[in-house]
Write a protein that holds these residues in place. Structure first.
Motif: not given
Length: 281
Positions: A237, A250, A254, A266, A268
């Motif tokens: 990830y 992250t 993300k 995910d 994003t």
């Protein structure tokens, strides 16, 4: 907590089945809501970070003491400050609750409705505070006590056979870990489960979130019903820089969301998550 006086929002609310919803505030004041299914929403909500007095996973209070809550569908509700005004200061906050300095609890149910409870002096100075639970000292040399805030907004005491609450060393939103590394989960309806035989020992969590924890480089998630599952190495990830109740951001921007079923997605999209000012954990 006895059934307490509550304040209707004056809006049509969406009934829900879970409490894994939260929000993230960008540095420009845009608030993005995350619903219990892991969906990301921009509903036109805006607040500059410096305008907040305090916040939790499912709510925030602005400088005018206006309480804003979210429901499990990702909608938000601004309470009328003429009929309901939040306290100026609080002792501490959790995912779906905050406690006044005198021990008065405020809780929020899965539909975003706030409840104000009766003062409980034992809540003033907790030993540990999780997202939907509080561990407080016992009276007169008695063992510590565990209070859980359910998704219906009820504050109830829970007694867990075989669990010495004084051994709890790490807490998250709906999980806690003992000094021996045993993981316990707290479901949305207030039940506590030991995962001693399912998950290897978690001595020192590398990352702590609301409904997830990283141990041994692996992402471990906790669904709203208390079920635990592993979702591979964190390296797949990316390095985590921000954590929320049911998400993490992250280093490369993300947004990874964990929904009420413990599924990882995910989310994003087109948003830039490198400029997060406030997360909800």
């Amino acid at each position: 907590m006895k059934q307490i006086t509550y304040f209707l929002l004056g809006l049509t609310l969406t009934a829900g089945m879970a409490q894994a919803q939260s929000f993230v505030v960008k540095s420009n004041g845009v608030v993005l809501n995350i619903d219990s299914k892991g969906g990301l929403h921009d509903r036109g909500q805006f607040i500059l970070p410096f305008q907040m007095r305090y916040s939790g996973g499912q709510f925030y209070v602005n400088k005018d003491r206006q309480l804003t809550t979210t429901d499990d569908a990702g909608f938000y509700y601004r309470q009328d400050i003429h009929s309901l005004k939040a306290p100026k200061e609080v002792a501490y906050t959790g995912f779906n609750y905050f406690i006044e300095e005198n021990g008065t609890p405020w809780t929020i149910d899965r539909q975003g409705i706030p409840y104000k409870g009766e003062k409980k002096k034992e809540l003033k100075k907790p030993l540990m505070k999780g997202g939907n639970f509080i561990i407080v000292p016992g009276e007169r040399r008695q063992p510590p006590r565990l209070f859980v805030i359910t998704d219906r907004g009820n504050l109830v005491e829970s007694i867990v056979d075989g669990l010495d609450l004084s051994t709890i060393k790490h807490v998250g939103g709906n999980w806690m870990v003992t000094a021996e590394g045993v993981l316990y989960t707290i479901s949305r309806d207030g039940f506590v489960f030991s995962k001693r035989d399912l998950i290897r020992r978690i001595l020192v969590p590398e990352v702590r979130g609301g409904n997830f924890v990283v141990s041994g480089g692996k992402l471990i998630v906790v669904a709203d019903d208390g079920v635990v599952s592993e979702h591979g190495q964190l390296g797949s990830y990316g390095a985590i820089v921000k954590t929320g109740h049911n998400y993490f951001v992250t280093q490369d921007g993300k947004l990874i969301v964990i929904n009420s079923l413990g599924e990882v997605h995910d989310r994003t999209g087109t948003h830039d998550f490198k400029n997060i000012a406030l997360s909800s954990f």
